[in-house]
Design an enzyme around this catalytic site. Structure first.
Site, PDB file in Angstrom:
ATOM      1  N   GLU A 159      -1.738  -9.012   4.276  1.00  0.00           N
ATOM      2  CA  GLU A 159      -1.632  -9.468   5.666  1.00  0.00           C
ATOM      3  C   GLU A 159      -2.966  -9.650   6.358  1.00  0.00           C
ATOM      4  O   GLU A 159      -3.029 -10.258   7.432  1.00  0.00           O
ATOM      5  CB  GLU A 159      -0.758  -8.495   6.473  1.00  0.00           C
ATOM      6  CG  GLU A 159      -1.366  -7.132   6.735  1.00  0.00           C
ATOM      7  CD  GLU A 159      -1.131  -6.116   5.631  1.00  0.00           C
ATOM      8  OE1 GLU A 159      -1.189  -4.906   5.920  1.00  0.00           O
ATOM      9  OE2 GLU A 159      -0.901  -6.529   4.481  1.00  0.00           O
ATOM     10  N   SER A 199       1.157  -6.103  34.730  1.00  0.00           N
ATOM     11  CA  SER A 199      -0.251  -5.706  34.748  1.00  0.00           C
ATOM     12  C   SER A 199      -1.191  -6.897  34.641  1.00  0.00           C
ATOM     13  O   SER A 199      -2.377  -6.796  34.940  1.00  0.00           O
ATOM     14  CB  SER A 199      -0.531  -4.753  33.585  1.00  0.00           C
ATOM     15  OG  SER A 199      -0.433  -5.444  32.346  1.00  0.00           O
ATOM     16  N   GLY A 200      -0.666  -8.022  34.183  1.00  0.00           N
ATOM     17  CA  GLY A 200      -1.505  -9.184  33.908  1.00  0.00           C
ATOM     18  C   GLY A 200      -1.854  -9.292  32.445  1.00  0.00           C
ATOM     19  O   GLY A 200      -2.400 -10.303  31.995  1.00  0.00           O
ATOM     20  N   GLY A 201      -1.526  -8.253  31.668  1.00  0.00           N
ATOM     21  CA  GLY A 201      -1.742  -8.297  30.228  1.00  0.00           C
ATOM     22  C   GLY A 201      -0.700  -9.149  29.528  1.00  0.00           C
ATOM     23  O   GLY A 201       0.293  -9.578  30.139  1.00  0.00           O
ATOM     24  N   VAL A 202      -0.921  -9.392  28.253  1.00  0.00           N
ATOM     25  CA  VAL A 202      -0.042 -10.295  27.497  1.00  0.00           C
ATOM     26  C   VAL A 202       1.402  -9.800  27.481  1.00  0.00           C
ATOM     27  O   VAL A 202       2.337 -10.566  27.741  1.00  0.00           O
ATOM     28  CB  VAL A 202      -0.562 -10.473  26.055  1.00  0.00           C
ATOM     29  CG1 VAL A 202       0.436 -11.264  25.224  1.00  0.00           C
ATOM     30  CG2 VAL A 202      -1.913 -11.176  26.057  1.00  0.00           C
ATOM     31  N   ASP A 203       1.612  -8.523  27.162  1.00  0.00           N
ATOM     32  CA  ASP A 203       2.975  -8.013  26.995  1.00  0.00           C
ATOM     33  C   ASP A 203       3.812  -8.174  28.257  1.00  0.00           C
ATOM     34  O   ASP A 203       4.902  -8.754  28.223  1.00  0.00           O
ATOM     35  CB  ASP A 203       2.941  -6.532  26.589  1.00  0.00           C
ATOM     36  CG  ASP A 203       2.367  -6.327  25.205  1.00  0.00           C
ATOM     37  OD1 ASP A 203       2.405  -7.273  24.404  1.00  0.00           O
ATOM     38  OD2 ASP A 203       1.884  -5.222  24.922  1.00  0.00           O
ATOM     39  N   SER A 204       3.308  -7.638  29.368  1.00  0.00           N
ATOM     40  CA  SER A 204       4.103  -7.692  30.601  1.00  0.00           C
ATOM     41  C   SER A 204       4.190  -9.109  31.152  1.00  0.00           C
ATOM     42  O   SER A 204       5.211  -9.495  31.736  1.00  0.00           O
ATOM     43  CB  SER A 204       3.525  -6.754  31.654  1.00  0.00           C
ATOM     44  OG  SER A 204       2.217  -7.134  32.026  1.00  0.00           O
ATOM     45  N   HIS A 234      -3.612  -5.193   0.708  1.00  0.00           N
ATOM     46  CA  HIS A 234      -3.021  -5.681   1.957  1.00  0.00           C
ATOM     47  C   HIS A 234      -3.064  -7.208   2.016  1.00  0.00           C
ATOM     48  O   HIS A 234      -4.121  -7.788   2.293  1.00  0.00           O
ATOM     49  CB  HIS A 234      -3.771  -5.090   3.156  1.00  0.00           C
ATOM     50  CG  HIS A 234      -3.534  -3.633   3.354  1.00  0.00           C
ATOM     51  ND1 HIS A 234      -2.508  -3.140   4.126  1.00  0.00           N
ATOM     52  CD2 HIS A 234      -4.176  -2.545   2.847  1.00  0.00           C
ATOM     53  CE1 HIS A 234      -2.531  -1.815   4.099  1.00  0.00           C
ATOM     54  NE2 HIS A 234      -3.536  -1.436   3.332  1.00  0.00           N
ATOM     55  N   CYS A 251       0.830  -1.201   0.000  1.00  0.00           N
ATOM     56  CA  CYS A 251       0.000   0.000   0.000  1.00  0.00           C
ATOM     57  C   CYS A 251       0.874   1.265   0.000  1.00  0.00           C
ATOM     58  O   CYS A 251       1.460   1.606  -1.016  1.00  0.00           O
ATOM     59  CB  CYS A 251      -0.987  -0.036   1.165  1.00  0.00           C
ATOM     60  SG  CYS A 251      -2.372   1.120   0.992  1.00  0.00           S
TER      61      CYS A 251
END
Length: 328
Positions: free
Chosen positions: A175, A227-232, A173, A86
């Site tokens: 993806e 935090s309990g989120g995926v990243d951390s 796109h 794009c």
């Protein structure tokens, strides 16, 4: 020294597309290692990483706009395969003496794409496929040495290629899920054009990451905001796997969590010696009467830093701070 998992690497230059992370996910699903880097990363840094291929993401800007994101033009002279998606396609045309202009109408949604040349990028695909378009500009003229390899009714130049220099561009796109054959196109790029073998796995990434963390941290301490989120959680999980109790995970309740979320995080990570800080009253006091979203964001961020730093001082000398949300 380049690690084993990085020996076959695809670099994705991010121009601000909402789909950039999807590109990375699709590449990794093909068992090929990739990294997202800023669009203005220097040529020297790109060369140092020795990528097998480069993908230019989409983006919301116009190549002719004031302060439009542009890469260093030498990127097309590295001899490394390039795929522009794009906005990335338009960057190719802009820098290689093609021409980009406003489309008569903005195209957003599904479209029928007709393959004019099935060599390399479109190998083993049907002559007509469904694709997802999202653009306001389009190509008016292709650069010299390029060929049109695909079109739609609204975009006569919807895909281009310089086969000798291995530079390709797509107006659509590949993806997104709305381009059903998109993953095949990306596979053709990373396998047939870039020469990747597809030996990378998430297990290899975990093992390599744990090894790097052990070498870096040694016997020192690491504090991590969890935090309990995926990243951390993934960040903390990798560090704990590497150095065990040298990790100090800190969970701060900011008072605006989902119902029962704090208790769920505490329960999930209690075996990690999680340090819980209930600062909900402080956060809610800061937010009282504030309606502007940006002011709320800044108030939460400021208070979090204060609370986190105060908690960190309780543990004495800390050598490393781990964060799971800082992606270039």
């Amino acid at each position: 020294m380049m690690s084993s998992i990085e020996s076959e690497k695809i670099l994705i230059l991010d121009f601000g597309s909402q789909y950039t992370q999807l590109i990375a996910r699709k590449i990794r699903e093909l068992n090929v290692y990739c990294e997202i880097i800023p669009f203005n990363t220097s040529i020297r840094k790109i060369e140092d990483q020795k990528p097998k291929g480069i993908i230019l993401s989409g983006g919301p800007s116009s190549v002719y706009a004031v302060n439009a994101p542009h890469p260093e033009p030498e990127i097309f002279n590295l001899g490394i395969p390039v795929l522009g998606i794009c906005y990335g396609l338009q960057i190719i045309a802009h820098f290689l003496n093609g021409k980009v202009g406003k489309a008569e109408r903005r195209e957003y949604g599904r479209s029928e794409f007709f393959i004019d040349n099935s060599k390399d990028l479109f190998s083993e695909l049907n002559s007509k496929i469904q694709v997802w378009m999202s653009h306001g500009d389009h190509l008016l003229k292709i650069p010299e040495s390029f060929s049109v390899i695909g079109h739609t009714e609204n975009a006569p130049i919807a895909a281009i290629a310089d086969f000798n220099r291995r530079i390709y561009g797509l107006q659509f796109h590949p993806e997104v899920v709305h381009t059903p054959d998109g993953k095949k196109i990306l596979k053709n790029f990373v396998y047939k054009i870039c020469g990747c073998s597809g030996k990378w796995t998430t297990e290899a990434f975990i093992n390599e990451s744990v090894k790097k963390i052990k070498e870096t941290v040694g016997s020192q301490k690491v504090i991590c905001g969890l935090s309990g989120g995926v990243d951390s959680a993934v960040t903390a999980g990798l560090i704990r796997k590497a150095v065990g109790d040298q990790l100090i995970p800190v969970f701060v309740d900011n008072g605006v969590l989902r119902k029962n979320e704090a208790s769920q995080v505490i329960e999930a990570f209690k075996s990690w010696n999680l340090h819980f800080v209930d600062a909900s009253e402080q956060f809610l006091k800061d937010l009282h009467g504030v309606t502007d979203p940006e002011k709320k964001r800044k108030a939460i961020g400021k208070r979090f830093i204060e609370v986190f730093e105060k908690e960190a001082r309780e543990f004495g000398k800390i050598d490393f701070l781990a964060q799971g949300t800082l992606y270039p």
